[in-house]
Enzyme design. Structure first.
Site, PDB file in Angstrom:
ATOM      1  CG  PHE A 121     -30.104  17.645  12.506  1.00 17.19           C
ATOM      2  CD1 PHE A 121     -28.907  17.624  12.601  1.00 17.19           C
ATOM      3  CD2 PHE A 121     -30.772  16.671  13.057  1.00 17.19           C
ATOM      4  CE1 PHE A 121     -28.108  16.811  13.098  1.00 17.19           C
ATOM      5  CE2 PHE A 121     -30.205  15.723  13.850  1.00 17.19           C
ATOM      6  CZ  PHE A 121     -28.891  15.558  13.628  1.00 17.19           C
ATOM      7  CD  GLN A 243     -38.198  10.418  12.796  1.00 20.46           C
ATOM      8  OE1 GLN A 243     -37.312  10.543  13.703  1.00 20.46           O
ATOM      9  NE2 GLN A 243     -38.895  11.627  12.500  1.00 20.46           N
ATOM     10  CG  HIS A 245     -33.036   7.986  10.760  1.00 22.27           C
ATOM     11  ND1 HIS A 245     -32.141   8.361   9.968  1.00 22.27           N
ATOM     12  CD2 HIS A 245     -32.777   9.055  11.677  1.00 22.27           C
ATOM     13  CE1 HIS A 245     -31.389   9.133  10.319  1.00 22.27           C
ATOM     14  NE2 HIS A 245     -31.684   9.655  11.192  1.00 22.27           N
ATOM     15  CG  LEU A 255     -29.002   6.777  13.430  1.00 22.26           C
ATOM     16  CD1 LEU A 255     -30.241   6.944  12.535  1.00 22.26           C
ATOM     17  CD2 LEU A 255     -29.288   7.280  14.581  1.00 22.26           C
ATOM     18  CD  GLU A 258     -32.517  15.072  10.316  1.00 20.57           C
ATOM     19  OE1 GLU A 258     -33.124  14.128  10.373  1.00 20.57           O
ATOM     20  OE2 GLU A 258     -32.741  16.172  10.513  1.00 20.57           O
ATOM     21  NE  ARG A 289     -34.349  12.644  11.962  1.00 20.51           N
ATOM     22  CZ  ARG A 289     -33.960  12.358  13.041  1.00 20.51           C
ATOM     23  NH1 ARG A 289     -34.640  11.524  13.929  1.00 20.51           N
ATOM     24  NH2 ARG A 289     -32.728  12.490  13.425  1.00 20.51           N
ATOM     25  CG  HIS A 356     -34.551   6.665  14.294  1.00 24.94           C
ATOM     26  ND1 HIS A 356     -33.524   6.228  14.654  1.00 24.94           N
ATOM     27  CD2 HIS A 356     -34.588   7.901  14.651  1.00 24.94           C
ATOM     28  CE1 HIS A 356     -32.856   7.263  15.311  1.00 24.94           C
ATOM     29  NE2 HIS A 356     -33.398   8.343  15.127  1.00 24.94           N
ATOM     30  NE  ARG A 401     -37.154  11.781  17.608  1.00 26.47           N
ATOM     31  CZ  ARG A 401     -36.024  11.707  17.168  1.00 26.47           C
ATOM     32  NH1 ARG A 401     -35.354  12.942  17.038  1.00 26.47           N
ATOM     33  NH2 ARG A 401     -35.403  10.696  16.832  1.00 26.47           N
TER      34      ARG A 401
END
Lengths: 590, 236, 115
Positions: A121, A243, A245, A255, A258, A289, A356, A401
């Site tokens: 990730f 955040q 995304h 969504l 990732e 991100r 997000h 995050r």
């Protein structure tokens, strides 16, 4: 108001998502009289939408993996305002929490040796950023949140947790000493309003992505816990940190994990160029991100966006082949067919950065105890109030995050809050009861809506709020625009205070719920706006054109928003982990 | 097809003595909206219209409903899939008591789910790490664990309509098999013995409405067949 | 586990299995009779009663009768439990059905094995 029926519990957990259910499980096992109060049936909570996985150093993909590397990534990913004691706790306790989930039955995907499957990730490294990309995100295909939430709900059934499903928490009830001693709640099915008395009130209400017009969040993510705490006068931490995304489906906002990039997918602009190679030469598409989202916006602003309007980019997955897509990303194939009308095995998915996750929230310590500041700026525990999950700001995510860290946050800190409350209840908790006038105070807002006789409609005001936030507090921010945004919000607040609830019926009145949610969105939006305006630097997800650099001299701090005065103060970041050396702030590159 | 005629089931227990169908005209601006978007537009016209919704992407299972005669999730059902002759009829999931408008009381559905003990049971002491499971064994859970409890299947099943208190229904049985098929679960015998009576499992007549409507493409009938095979193997 | 005392075998599994086995028996019997009739276009009473005078045919027929009784009971019991919700009505109907099946079964045996 003495005609309100009251329900009494040792602990009431508001919110039936991952963190709430994990806390409830701990308390149910201990035999404490606990209830989970959730505005939707628990498995409809937003945790269910989490896709890619839960990041944790369980040393499966790499037997030499180390939780300290994960902690380093987390602190760096958070642009150094993550509290290092909290990140240490999460990353070191993580494996235990993940193995517990597996023992509860979570159907993780597997490697050939039978261990839990882990995928790469964004922002993951080995050996404190020196050893290349790590694969640390434990996954159940691309439905990890679904698998996790259902597993937790199932184990709560096993342990006979009491559920108040489709109940809506309206406001916190405080006693004369400013301790939180329960809440006012409404049974949505019947409309009955009750006073829930509790020695511990846990806000596990999740995020508030619905303050933005375009968000990956569920329609229920309206920041109810944040709204309640703000109205009760308690401060919020790091609310400017939202955040975006990188890969929300263009147009729909849903969504795309990732994990797509973790499995080898990458982003391309209209020339077919893999542009992340320019912005993050090492991590490329698996940079943080915030970095990827900003790079995408830069591409679009510089005229290299895709589509007729040039307002999005593409996520390319077709080279992975149908087998990998079917095995590792089946949900994504489904979602892109439904919402983008694209089969990712053949064509790239149109994506755009989309709101997000809320890094900010109720400031807490690692036990979930909510914190405020006294006059001298010292931390002070709020008696009776706890928070965990996205609603809380422990803070492990700092200014940004990392992917896969939210699910870990939920289970680690949900569990920690449960353990702590159990201990506190065993030692005995005795707070002053709420008086009639305390309860009446908490009922004020509910009564206001019920007595409204005219005014603007809730959906129209909500849409306006979302547009203000989208236009003034998006991926890139600057002073003038934000000042305007703050002004508009102040005006909007007046109008919301006079808005109208035409339908006063009791049985399953969703219009009333949406009206109550609007108040919460308003609180969250204003806290976000003021914090964003006041933090005069760029850090993590908070990027300003007018202050493009990180300012460690003035802003290596949490922001703390106080609702009564609408002031922003600062709070020290913890740089004292217990068992490892401090990670000193460095320039953050990927 | 800019103007869509929508007929919606309305019932408010406080004001209506009986349910009725209400007609709405919705301006879709020519877009192929999802049915849930249409409901939002209708709620702007009449804020009293009640329906459940949450994730709006087909994973939470809130907005199961009956659209032009077929159960499905409103949020992932485009108008082009359901609208016939410019008309859309929306009704609550069949067979469950209506609380208000499109909102049904799912109590009986959840009760049947709870009855199959939907949690992993394994009395052997857990190892310090995870219990190992081969990818082949894990593959057996695919098509089972993805259930979102939307109740589209059970409320399209005639056997569940007639005996919702005794027949577990397709959703519950799919979850039952999810645990029977899990190499980590050790309560196989107990689970099977709970299903051996003439109602709990055997009320399935293989009508396969459940398969036809499942928005996640799952196959409860096949799972029921597998449980029957396990019962047979165990008892003969 | 749902308890029941009126189903054929007190068990869903055994009822299910019995329903299928009896269906196979009935199918075989039906195929045999139809085939027999087709291959004997000029069938008269003596040939027909001759067939039923043979022991194997009597056993086969009895098997079919018993299968019919079981099949009918399981099937009709299911129908009553699906559609007849008032207990008195359901038990009443079940009583009538079981009596009728009993009568037909005994009558069938009498025809087969009687003089």
């Amino acid at each position: 108001m003495s005609n309100l029926r009251s329900l009494t519990f040792d602990a009431i957990i508001i919110g039936g998502g991952g963190s709430g259910l994990r806390a409830a499980l701990e308390l149910a096992k201990s035999g404490k009289k606990t209830a989970v109060l959730s505005k939707v049936f628990p498995t409809r909570s937003h945790t269910v939408s989490a896709q890619g996985g839960i990041t944790c150093a369980i040393a499966s993909a790499d037997p030499n993996d180390d939780w300290r590397w994960h902690m380093y990534d987390t602190v760096k990913g958070g642009d150094y305002i993550a509290d290092q004691d909290a990140a240490e706790y999460m990353c070191s306790e993580g494996p235990k929490a993940v193995f517990e989930l597996e023992h509860m039955g979570l159907p993780f995907s597997r490697f050939d040796n039978g261990r839990i499957y882990q995928r790469p990730f964004g922002g993951q490294s080995k050996n404190f950023g020196e050893g290349g990309q790590a694969a640390r995100t434990c996954a159940a295909a691309d439905r990890t949140g679904h698998a996790l939430l259902h597993t937790l709900y199932q184990n709560n059934l096993k342990n006979n947790t009491t559920f108040l499903n489709e109940w809506y928490a309206v406001d916190l009830v405080k006693n004369a000493n400013n301790d939180v001693v329960g809440c006012i709640a409404m049974c949505i099915e019947t409309g009955e309003v009750v006073h829930v008395k509790s020695k511990a009130t846990v806000l596990a209400t999740g995020g508030a992505g619905r303050i933005y017009a375009s968000t990956t969040n569920a329609l229920i993510n309206t920041g109810d816990g944040i709204g309640m705490a703000l109205r009760a006068g308690f401060p919020m931490q790091d609310m400017e940190m939202w955040q975006f995304h990188p890969t929300g489906i263009y147009g729909a906002g849903t969504l795309v994990t990732e994990g797509c990039r973790g499995e080898g997918g990458y982003l391309i602009n209209k020339d077919g160029e893999r542009f992340m190679e320019r912005y993050a030469p090492n991590a490329k598409d698996l940079a943080g991100r915030d970095v990827v989202a900003r790079s995408m916006v830069m591409e679009i602003l510089e005229g290299r966006g895709c589509g007729d309007k040039g307002d999005h980019v593409f996520l390319k997955l077709d080279h992975l082949g149908e087998e990998v897509l079917g095995k590792r990303l089946p949900g994504i194939v489904e979602l892109s067919k439904t919402f983008a009308h694209v089969d990712p095995a053949k064509d790239p998915i149109p994506v755009v950065p989309t709101c997000h996750y809320m890094m900010g929230g109720v400031p807490t310590n690692v036990h979930g105890q909510a914190i405020m500041q006294d006059e001298n700026g010292n931390d002070q525990i709020i008696n009776g109030l706890f928070a965990c999950g996205e609603a809380a700001c422990v803070s492990v995510h700092g200014a940004n995050r990392l992917g896969g860290n939210s699910l870990l946050d939920l289970v680690v800190f949900g569990r920690a809050a449960g353990i702590f409350i159990e201990g506190a209840l065993n030692e005995g908790i005795n707070y002053l009861d709420a008086s009639e006038s305390d309860i009446e105070f908490a009922m004020k807002r509910m009564s206001r809506w019920n007595e409204s006789e005219g005014g603007e409609s809730v959906p129209a005001l909500k849409a306006e709020l979302q547009d203000i936030m989208q236009n003034s507090f998006g991926v890139f921010r600057e002073e003038k625009n934000m000042v305007e945004g703050v002004q508009k919000l102040a005006e909007l607040r007046e109008r919301v205070a006079n808005a109208h609830l035409p339908d006063k019926s009791n049985a399953f009145n969703t219009a009333r719920v949406e009206a109550l949610e609007l108040d919460n969105l308003m609180e969250v939006a204003e806290a976000t706006a003021i914090a964003a305006l006041e933090r005069k630097e760029s850090r993590g997800a908070h990027s300003r054109y007018d202050y493009p650099d990180r300012d460690d001299v003035n802003w290596l701090k949490h922001s703390l928003y106080f609702p009564a005065t609408k002031e922003l103060k600062k709070r020290d970041v913890n740089f004292k982990p217990k068992t490892v050396d401090t990670f000193e702030p460095k320039v953050r590159t990927y | 097809m800019s103007n869509l005629q929508v007929s919606v089931y309305r019932y408010n227990p406080e004001t209506d003595s009986a349910p009725y169908m209400q007609e709405f005209q919705v301006d879709t601006k020519g877009r192929d909206l999802m049915v849930l978007d249409v409901l939002h537009l209708m709620k702007e016209q009449d804020s009293g219209l009640a329906y459940r919704r949450s994730c709006r992407e087909g994973v939470c299972g809130s907005d199961g409903m009956n659209m032009n005669g077929k159960n499905g999730l409103a949020c992932i059902t485009p108008l082009s899939d359901v609208v016939k002759g410019g008309k859309l009829t929306l009704r609550p999931l069949p067979g469950l008591p209506v609380i208000r408008d499109m909102v049904v009381d799912m109590g009986m559905f959840y009760k049947q789910y709870e009855r199959i003990q939907p949690y992993l049971q394994n009395e052997t002491p857990a190892p310090a790490i995870e219990r190992l499971q081969s990818p082949e064994d894990r593959d057996k859970l695919d098509g089972l664990y993805e259930c979102i409890l939307c109740a589209c299947c059970s409320t399209s099943c005639p056997s569940f309509w007639w005996n919702p208190d005794k027949f577990v229904g397709p959703a519950g049985l799919l979850q039952s098999y999810r645990f029977l098929a899990d190499s980590r679960d050790t309560a196989t015998r107990e689970r099977l013995s709970e299903l051996e009576d003439p109602f709990s499992l055997f009320r399935c007549r293989g009508i396969m409405n459940c398969v036809a409507v499942c928005p996640k493409g799952l196959n409860p009938t096949r799972a029921i067949g597998k449980i029957r095979e396990m019962l047979l193997a165990d008892a003969t | 586990m749902v308890t029941n005392i009126t189903s054929f075998g007190r068990s869903g599994l055994s009822d299910w299995l019995m329903q299928r086995v009896s269906a196979v028996v009935l199918a075989l019997y039906a195929v045999f009779i139809v085939a027999y009739l087709l291959f004997n276009p000029d069938l008269d009473y003596y040939t027909w009663s001759g067939l039923f005078a043979q022991t194997w045919m009597r056993i086969f027929s009895l098997l079919a009768f018993i299968s019919m009784a079981a099949h009918a009971w399981i099937g009709l019991w299911t129908v009553t439990t699906d559609y007849l919700k008032p207990t008195h009505l359901r038990v009443g109907a079940q009583t009538v059905i079981i009596l009728a099946i009993f009568v037909f079964l005994v009558w069938g045996i009498q025809i087969l094995w009687g003089a």
